[in-house]
Write a protein that holds these residues in place. Sequence first.
Motif, PDB file in Angstrom:
ATOM      1  N   TYR A  81       0.829  -1.214   0.000  1.00 50.70           N
ATOM      2  CA  TYR A  81       0.000   0.000   0.000  1.00 50.70           C
ATOM      3  C   TYR A  81       0.860   1.259   0.000  1.00 50.70           C
ATOM      4  CZ  TYR A  81      -3.721   3.257   1.260  1.00 50.70           C
ATOM      5  OH  TYR A  81      -4.604   4.304   1.258  1.00 50.70           O
ATOM      6  N   ILE A  82       1.878   1.306   0.855  1.00 56.91           N
ATOM      7  CA  ILE A  82       2.727   2.497   0.950  1.00 56.91           C
ATOM      8  C   ILE A  82       3.490   2.722  -0.344  1.00 56.91           C
ATOM      9  CG2 ILE A  82       4.719   3.505   2.116  1.00 56.91           C
ATOM     10  CD1 ILE A  82       2.222   3.627   3.798  1.00 56.91           C
ATOM     11  N   ALA A  83       4.042   1.653  -0.917  1.00 53.01           N
ATOM     12  CA  ALA A  83       4.768   1.790  -2.188  1.00 53.01           C
ATOM     13  C   ALA A  83       3.850   2.327  -3.275  1.00 53.01           C
ATOM     14  CB  ALA A  83       5.355   0.439  -2.602  1.00 53.01           C
ATOM     15  N   PHE A  84       2.617   1.832  -3.325  1.00 64.52           N
ATOM     16  CA  PHE A  84       1.653   2.308  -4.316  1.00 64.52           C
ATOM     17  C   PHE A  84       1.292   3.768  -4.074  1.00 64.52           C
ATOM     18  CE2 PHE A  84      -2.723   2.910  -5.854  1.00 64.52           C
ATOM     19  CZ  PHE A  84      -2.583   2.502  -7.177  1.00 64.52           C
ATOM     20  N   GLN A  85       1.218   4.180  -2.813  1.00 64.57           N
ATOM     21  CA  GLN A  85       0.836   5.550  -2.484  1.00 64.57           C
ATOM     22  C   GLN A  85       1.877   6.573  -2.939  1.00 64.57           C
ATOM     23  OE1 GLN A  85      -2.519   5.346  -2.104  1.00 64.57           O
ATOM     24  NE2 GLN A  85      -2.195   7.061  -0.731  1.00 64.57           N
ATOM     25  N   PHE A  86       3.128   6.174  -3.033  1.00 60.33           N
ATOM     26  CA  PHE A  86       4.141   7.117  -3.515  1.00 60.33           C
ATOM     27  C   PHE A  86       3.840   7.542  -4.949  1.00 60.33           C
ATOM     28  CE2 PHE A  86       6.820   5.847   0.075  1.00 60.33           C
ATOM     29  CZ  PHE A  86       7.405   7.064   0.400  1.00 60.33           C
ATOM     30  N   TYR A  87       3.132   6.702  -5.702  1.00 61.91           N
ATOM     31  CA  TYR A  87       2.663   7.087  -7.035  1.00 61.91           C
ATOM     32  C   TYR A  87       1.264   7.677  -6.974  1.00 61.91           C
ATOM     33  CZ  TYR A  87       0.099   6.554 -11.379  1.00 61.91           C
ATOM     34  OH  TYR A  87      -0.722   6.796 -12.452  1.00 61.91           O
ATOM     35  N   GLN A  88       0.331   6.962  -6.369  1.00 61.17           N
ATOM     36  CA  GLN A  88      -1.078   7.344  -6.412  1.00 61.17           C
ATOM     37  C   GLN A  88      -1.329   8.695  -5.760  1.00 61.17           C
ATOM     38  OE1 GLN A  88      -3.552   5.962  -8.015  1.00 61.17           O
ATOM     39  NE2 GLN A  88      -5.038   7.450  -7.267  1.00 61.17           N
ATOM     40  N   ALA A  89      -0.807   8.889  -4.547  1.00 60.83           N
ATOM     41  CA  ALA A  89      -1.012  10.155  -3.856  1.00 60.83           C
ATOM     42  C   ALA A  89      -0.328  11.297  -4.605  1.00 60.83           C
ATOM     43  CB  ALA A  89      -0.469  10.057  -2.426  1.00 60.83           C
ATOM     44  N   MET A  90       0.798  10.987  -5.241  1.00 63.50           N
ATOM     45  CA  MET A  90       1.522  11.998  -6.009  1.00 63.50           C
ATOM     46  C   MET A  90       0.674  12.509  -7.165  1.00 63.50           C
ATOM     47  SD  MET A  90       4.420  13.621  -6.205  1.00 63.50           S
ATOM     48  CE  MET A  90       5.509  12.593  -5.206  1.00 63.50           C
ATOM     49  N   CYS A 100       8.023   8.075  -7.366  1.00 63.43           N
ATOM     50  CA  CYS A 100       7.827   9.522  -7.326  1.00 63.43           C
ATOM     51  C   CYS A 100       8.077  10.160  -8.690  1.00 63.43           C
ATOM     52  CB  CYS A 100       8.753  10.153  -6.281  1.00 63.43           C
ATOM     53  SG  CYS A 100       8.317   9.761  -4.571  1.00 63.43           S
ATOM     54  N   LEU A 101       9.129   9.735  -9.382  1.00 63.95           N
ATOM     55  CA  LEU A 101       9.435  10.303 -10.698  1.00 63.95           C
ATOM     56  C   LEU A 101       8.367   9.922 -11.724  1.00 63.95           C
ATOM     57  CD1 LEU A 101      13.318   9.844 -11.001  1.00 63.95           C
ATOM     58  CD2 LEU A 101      12.031  11.897 -10.395  1.00 63.95           C
ATOM     59  N   PHE A 102       7.907   8.694 -11.671  1.00 61.53           N
ATOM     60  CA  PHE A 102       6.842   8.250 -12.564  1.00 61.53           C
ATOM     61  C   PHE A 102       5.566   9.040 -12.296  1.00 61.53           C
ATOM     62  CE2 PHE A 102       3.475   4.935 -13.509  1.00 61.53           C
ATOM     63  CZ  PHE A 102       3.506   5.140 -14.882  1.00 61.53           C
ATOM     64  N   GLY A 103       5.228   9.202 -11.022  1.00 56.00           N
ATOM     65  CA  GLY A 103       4.052   9.975 -10.660  1.00 56.00           C
ATOM     66  C   GLY A 103       4.167  11.431 -11.080  1.00 56.00           C
ATOM     67  N   LEU A 104       5.361  12.001 -10.946  1.00 54.34           N
ATOM     68  CA  LEU A 104       5.585  13.387 -11.355  1.00 54.34           C
ATOM     69  C   LEU A 104       5.385  13.553 -12.849  1.00 54.34           C
ATOM     70  CD1 LEU A 104       6.533  16.288 -10.809  1.00 54.34           C
ATOM     71  CD2 LEU A 104       8.902  15.465 -10.984  1.00 54.34           C
ATOM     72  N   GLY A 105       5.925  12.627 -13.634  1.00 53.34           N
ATOM     73  CA  GLY A 105       5.769  12.687 -15.081  1.00 53.34           C
ATOM     74  C   GLY A 105       4.309  12.593 -15.501  1.00 53.34           C
ATOM     75  N   ASN A 132      -0.873  15.285 -17.076  1.00 54.01           N
ATOM     76  CA  ASN A 132      -2.282  15.477 -16.718  1.00 54.01           C
ATOM     77  C   ASN A 132      -2.621  16.939 -16.464  1.00 54.01           C
ATOM     78  OD1 ASN A 132      -2.766  12.760 -16.915  1.00 54.01           O
ATOM     79  ND2 ASN A 132      -2.698  12.362 -14.730  1.00 54.01           N
ATOM     80  N   ALA A 133      -1.698  17.686 -15.864  1.00 52.73           N
ATOM     81  CA  ALA A 133      -1.954  19.091 -15.564  1.00 52.73           C
ATOM     82  C   ALA A 133      -2.295  19.869 -16.828  1.00 52.73           C
ATOM     83  CB  ALA A 133      -0.733  19.713 -14.879  1.00 52.73           C
ATOM     84  N   THR A 174       8.478   8.809 -19.070  1.00 51.70           N
ATOM     85  CA  THR A 174       7.268   9.527 -18.678  1.00 51.70           C
ATOM     86  C   THR A 174       7.604  10.916 -18.150  1.00 51.70           C
ATOM     87  OG1 THR A 174       6.239   7.424 -18.068  1.00 51.70           O
ATOM     88  CG2 THR A 174       5.185   9.420 -17.265  1.00 51.70           C
ATOM     89  N   LEU A 175       8.671  11.007 -17.352  1.00 51.16           N
ATOM     90  CA  LEU A 175       9.084  12.305 -16.825  1.00 51.16           C
ATOM     91  C   LEU A 175       9.521  13.241 -17.953  1.00 51.16           C
ATOM     92  CD1 LEU A 175       9.654  14.120 -14.393  1.00 51.16           C
ATOM     93  CD2 LEU A 175      11.939  13.084 -14.257  1.00 51.16           C
ATOM     94  N   PHE A 176      10.272  12.724 -18.914  1.00 49.69           N
ATOM     95  CA  PHE A 176      10.698  13.537 -20.057  1.00 49.69           C
ATOM     96  C   PHE A 176       9.489  14.021 -20.857  1.00 49.69           C
ATOM     97  CE2 PHE A 176      11.760  13.756 -24.604  1.00 49.69           C
ATOM     98  CZ  PHE A 176      12.726  14.761 -24.580  1.00 49.69           C
TER      99      PHE A 176
END
Length: 256
Positions: free
Chosen positions: A69-78, A149-154, A159-160, A238-240
């Motif tokens: 759950y925590i590992a997934f949240q680093f992407y999902q919550a981001m 985190c980097l994947f979520g940021l990208g 999306n923004a 994805t980040l690029f």
Amino acid sequence: MSYLSTHVRVVGALLVREMATRFGSKPGGYIWALLDPASHILLMTFIFRAIARAPALGTSFALFFATGYIAFQFYQAMTSYLNSAVRANKALLSYPNVAPIDTIVARFVLQVCTTTLVAFIVLGTIVATMRVDTYLHWPAILEAISMACLFGLGVAMINAVLFLKYPLYEQVFSIVNRPLFLISGVFFLPDSIPAPYRDLVLINPLVHVIMGFRKGFYPEYRAIGLDMTYLYGIAFLTLFAGMLVFTLSRKTLRNE
């Protein structure tokens, strides 16, 4: 140098504003940030303990689900928090010193700190109360967190822009993103899935995030199918793409 220092000050001011907006001036906001994941993990532990004798890995149901759950949240919550960063701070973009990227950076820093603090408290409590000594392999843990985190940021940067340009895309993304929690390995080990279905599951980069994260807590975990090279490639690609789309849409982000 003055340009950089200006943006550092702007990000700092936005960070303080985001903290006040998100958590408020009362400690209840911070407590909820901790109770939300803790309650999910506790509920999953009770449910699966009632229907299974042992978790898929190790001896602790709580640790198994917490690591997923925590590992997934680093992407999902981001992504959930950063998707609306520009839109939520639209009024501030009328000031020339405030750039759209500043809103993304401020929320990114706040979300990384929040999820990390929650991870330390939740996982630390579980490990401390376990009867069996747990060896933590920090390089694997930090590597998985960084890629999530980097994947979520990208994804969030893409999306923004697309959320503003194409409102329908926001609905489509929500529908597609929703089942990720169920198919990313939070509840199960991808290793246990027979071929060729395991190969399909391993296309999801979040599966590799969770497998890599769990390797940091379970030295005996072989993590068959884990491919960090693939995860690195997807995350940085994805980040690029996110940075490219975001940069090319600066005027749109200010004026939309």
